[in-house]
Motif scaffolding. Structure first.
Motif, short mmCIF file in Angstrom:
data_model
loop_
_atom_site.label_atom_id
_atom_site.label_comp_id
_atom_site.label_asym_id
_atom_site.label_seq_id
_atom_site.Cartn_x
_atom_site.Cartn_y
_atom_site.Cartn_z
N ALA A 371 7.91 14.77 -9.46
CA ALA A 371 8.33 13.63 -9.92
C ALA A 371 7.02 12.99 -10.48
CB ALA A 371 9.02 12.56 -9.31
N PHE A 372 7.38 12.26 -11.78
CA PHE A 372 6.29 11.45 -12.44
C PHE A 372 6.66 9.93 -12.79
CE2 PHE A 372 4.11 10.18 -16.46
CZ PHE A 372 2.85 10.03 -16.19
N GLY A 373 5.92 9.03 -12.22
CA GLY A 373 6.29 7.92 -12.63
C GLY A 373 5.60 6.78 -11.86
N PRO A 374 6.17 5.44 -11.70
CA PRO A 374 5.44 4.40 -10.79
C PRO A 374 5.33 4.86 -9.22
CG PRO A 374 7.14 3.52 -12.13
CD PRO A 374 7.45 5.11 -12.25
N ILE A 375 4.36 4.77 -8.61
CA ILE A 375 4.08 5.35 -7.25
C ILE A 375 5.35 4.92 -6.25
CG2 ILE A 375 2.29 3.53 -6.49
CD1 ILE A 375 1.08 5.84 -5.00
N ALA B 24 0.05 -16.64 -1.85
CA ALA B 24 -1.28 -17.40 -2.13
C ALA B 24 -2.57 -16.39 -2.30
CB ALA B 24 -1.53 -18.46 -0.93
N GLY B 25 -2.25 -15.42 -3.10
CA GLY B 25 -3.39 -14.60 -3.59
C GLY B 25 -3.54 -13.38 -2.46
N GLN B 26 -2.53 -13.40 -1.68
CA GLN B 26 -2.71 -12.44 -0.44
C GLN B 26 -1.51 -11.56 -0.67
OE1 GLN B 26 -3.57 -15.03 3.15
NE2 GLN B 26 -4.64 -13.11 3.51
N SER B 27 -1.73 -10.31 -0.22
CA SER B 27 -0.61 -9.37 -0.39
C SER B 27 -0.26 -8.82 0.97
CB SER B 27 -0.68 -8.05 -1.47
OG SER B 27 0.52 -7.57 -1.47
N ASN B 49 -7.12 1.37 -2.79
CA ASN B 49 -6.42 0.17 -3.20
C ASN B 49 -5.15 0.67 -3.35
OD1 ASN B 49 -6.01 -2.69 -3.73
ND2 ASN B 49 -6.59 -2.31 -5.80
N VAL B 50 -4.23 1.04 -2.46
CA VAL B 50 -2.88 1.32 -2.88
C VAL B 50 -1.97 0.52 -1.75
CG1 VAL B 50 -1.25 3.18 -2.40
CG2 VAL B 50 -3.70 3.88 -3.22
N HIS B 51 -0.61 -0.05 -2.37
CA HIS B 51 -0.08 -0.96 -1.54
C HIS B 51 0.85 -0.23 -0.66
CE1 HIS B 51 2.37 -4.36 -0.32
NE2 HIS B 51 1.51 -4.96 -0.77
N LEU B 52 1.19 -0.46 0.50
CA LEU B 52 1.69 0.42 1.78
C LEU B 52 3.04 0.01 1.49
CD1 LEU B 52 -0.59 -0.66 4.76
CD2 LEU B 52 -0.42 1.75 3.80
N ALA B 53 3.61 -0.76 0.94
CA ALA B 53 5.15 -0.87 0.59
C ALA B 53 5.76 0.05 -0.12
CB ALA B 53 5.46 -2.14 -0.06
N ASP B 54 4.86 0.97 -0.63
CA ASP B 54 5.40 2.12 -1.33
C ASP B 54 4.99 3.36 -0.55
OD1 ASP B 54 5.53 0.43 -3.90
OD2 ASP B 54 3.56 1.23 -4.56
N GLY B 55 4.78 3.24 0.56
CA GLY B 55 4.65 4.10 1.58
C GLY B 55 5.97 4.58 2.24
N LEU B 56 5.85 5.46 3.30
CA LEU B 56 7.27 5.89 4.23
C LEU B 56 6.96 5.35 5.43
CD1 LEU B 56 9.64 7.55 3.79
CD2 LEU B 56 8.36 9.53 4.80
N VAL B 57 7.95 4.72 5.97
CA VAL B 57 7.91 4.38 7.53
C VAL B 57 8.70 5.49 8.22
CG1 VAL B 57 8.71 2.79 9.28
CG2 VAL B 57 8.03 2.00 6.71
N CYS B 64 0.48 5.72 4.00
CA CYS B 64 0.03 5.44 2.84
C CYS B 64 0.65 6.22 1.97
CB CYS B 64 -1.56 5.31 2.70
SG CYS B 64 -2.33 5.38 0.90
N PRO B 65 1.01 5.96 0.68
CA PRO B 65 2.01 6.86 -0.51
C PRO B 65 0.93 7.61 -1.15
CG PRO B 65 1.62 4.53 -1.27
CD PRO B 65 0.99 4.49 0.27
N LYS B 66 -0.33 7.43 -1.00
CA LYS B 66 -1.22 8.27 -1.94
C LYS B 66 -2.03 9.38 -0.93
CE LYS B 66 -2.78 7.16 -5.72
NZ LYS B 66 -3.71 6.21 -6.87
N HIS B 67 -2.43 8.94 0.07
CA HIS B 67 -3.45 9.88 0.89
C HIS B 67 -2.96 10.15 2.18
CE1 HIS B 67 -6.28 7.69 -2.36
NE2 HIS B 67 -5.93 9.13 -2.56
N ASN B 68 -1.73 9.52 2.54
CA ASN B 68 -1.31 9.89 3.97
C ASN B 68 -2.07 9.25 5.11
OD1 ASN B 68 -0.40 12.92 2.34
ND2 ASN B 68 1.10 11.52 2.87
#
Lengths: 418, 104
Positions: A371-375, B24-27, B49-57, B64-68
């Motif tokens: 897939a390609f899109g927003p992460i 307040a500027g924090q995520s 700098n990748v948000h964990l909310a895009d990752g798998l529980v 982490c969604p990018k580097h596991n």
């Protein structure tokens, strides 16, 4: 020279695979000597940012050190930077070094990586064409990407497209030339490649596909890339990303088998029981894909194989069976691929709010996903697909196509049924 | 001193999933684990700098969604390469179907 009680483990190559192996050996409480040899002068660093953050960061970039700046310190790992190995004497179990006496080993890991394939084209010289592999290469490229310059990228693969996106973000005028009929060749399904191309074009990058190159000509300022259809692309800078060649010369000279990479078995051992290979340089049989021999050029594979081979060197018998997984960032979106889409004989599309998510099936079994899109729309499901592939599952295609059915439930139902 | 912030409704998070909450500027990443256990951690992976909310529980692990890179959600402990720095964790309470996190 005094014979050593334990020559320990020597690792040639301080990239992701070699460095992870060294760190894993210590995690696993291996107490013998570890020597990690790298040709570069930095501490071992992560390569993925070289085409991305290292190009776009406002501040002068620093290498992203693997495991953090202190990772090697305190682990009693003898890191030898800027050292070139000239040969392997398998009978004597020693390495020849460019400087200094032979270095003995009890076990040897070849993590020599790959080098960029170079253009064989009239006028393509080290001065006229940039390549990207090392942090030094990244700095050289970064130095060229001034606002407003014309960059020609030769090769529409991952590196080329990432560099194109980064250069655009830096304000360059970017043209990508791909000789094959489409960008992202073999590894990426055509539907996904087309979406990536559309995305790049919409962002303002010119992509030329299916046209060969004839020469690079010097100009008063920069050069011109001459195309087979007669066009000349004027360029202030030219970079080529046309694939990589595994670094097998040491292995080959030592008589080890080469098969598009250093041939290893499922444990990542070569024919010589004292010598192992991992990462971009090795070709290994993959048990999830019927023993198909793969050579992967991917960060996570290097990391996973580095960890795995450390275990093999300590006597583990397990086969390396991790499903390939790959990502590439382009203009803030991400391309992710799990498994081997090209193994598939059928593609099932799940429409995730307008974004196609592709499943690749072979005789009903899931062998790939892309897939390609927003992460946020890509990553979770690719990871779940990877687990389904790893489990050897044959999910119902109708369920795969239905975005209301969670992939996690398919994984759980499979686990429940097992 | 406790500083409870209303992050989201209980029902806004699926079981064994995570959402992003900015304040307040924090995520932050707010999780719902099995048996309706809610947790909150700092939002971005400590590796990149990748948000964990895009990752798998999976169970009590966020990946982490990018580097596991993996983290134990209740404790924030880094569980595997490439992540080696722990996440910050925050106390959570549920009141009237809302998830509150304590930033104090």
């Amino acid at each position: 020279m005094q014979p050593q009680a334990d020559a320990g483990i020597v690792i040639i190559g301080a990239g992701e695979a070699g460095t992870r192996a060294a760190l894993t050996l210590r995690e696993r409480h291996y107490a013998g000597p570890i020597t990690l040899i790298g040709t570069e002068t930095h501490l071992p660093y992560e390569r993925p940012p070289l085409s991305k953050a290292a190009q776009t960061a406002l501040d002068h970039p620093a290498p992203a050190i693997i495991g953090g700046a202190d990772a090697l310190a305190g682990q009693d790992i003898d890191y030898r930077s800027g050292v070139t190995v000239t040969g392997i004497d398998r009978a004597a179990k020693t390495l020849g070094l460019q400087d200094g006496p032979p270095l003995p080993y009890a076990q040897l890991l070849l993590a020599t990586g790959a080098r960029p394939r170079t253009l064989s084209l009239p006028g393509a010289t080290a001065e006229s064409v940039l390549y990207l592999r090392t942090f030094g290469d990244a700095l050289a490229l970064r130095g060229q990407l001034a606002h407003g310059i014309r960059l020609v990228v030769i090769g529409g693969g991952f590196i080329g497209l990432e560099v194109a996106a980064s250069a655009l973000a830096r304000g360059c005028t970017v043209t990508v030339v791909e000789m094959a009929p489409r960008i992202l060749g073999r590894a990426v399904p055509a539907e996904i490649a087309a979406r990536v191309a559309t995305h790049h074009r919409a962002a303002g990058i010119t992509i030329i596909e299916g046209i060969g190159l004839t020469a690079i000509e010097p100009r008063a300022q920069g050069s011109a890339v001459l195309l087979a259809d007669g066009r000349a692309l004027e360029a202030d800078a030219v970079i080529a990303g046309i694939g990589a060649i595994p670094e097998t010369a040491l292995a080959e000279a030592a008589g080890l088998a080469i098969e598009n990479g250093i041939r290893v078995d499922g444990r990542l051992a070569t024919d010589d029981p004292a010598i192992f290979a991992a990462g971009d340089c090795c070709a290994f049989p993959h048990p999830v894909f019927g023993g198909r021999r793969l050579r992967l050029e991917a960060w996570r594979n290097a990391q996973d194989q580095g960890r795995h081979v450390a275990g093999s060197m300590l006597g583990d018998m397990a086969e390396f069976a991790t499903v390939p997984w790959f990502w590439s960032d382009q203009h803030g979106d991400t391309l992710q691929i799990a498994g081997l889409p090209d193994e598939g004989d059928r593609t099932v599309v799940r429409d995730i709010a307008g974004m196609p998510f592709l499943f690749h099936l072979k005789a009903g079994r899931l062998v790939g996903a892309s897939a390609f899109g927003p992460i946020g729309k890509v990553a979770k499901d690719i990871r779940l697909a990877e687990m389904l592939i790893q489990a050897g599952s044959s999910p119902d295609p109708a369920a795969l196509a239905d975005p209301t059915i969670k992939l996690k439930s398919l994984l759980q139902s499979r686990v429940a049924a097992a | 001193m406790a500083q409870w912030v209303n992050a989201c409704g209980e029902d806004e998070i699926d079981e064994e999933d995570v959402i992003r909450f900015d304040h307040a500027g924090q995520s932050f990443a707010v999780y719902r684990l099995e048996d309706d256990k809610f947790c909150a951690t700092s939002g971005f992976c400590t590796h990149e700098n990748v948000h964990l909310a895009d990752g798998l529980v999976m169970g009590r692990i966020i990946e982490c969604p990018k580097h596991n890179g993996r983290f134990d959600i209740p404790t924030g402990k880094a569980k595997g390469a490439p992540a080696c720095i722990d996440l910050q964790t925050f106390p959570v309470k549920i009141e009237d179907g809302r998830v509150f996190i304590d930033l104090g």
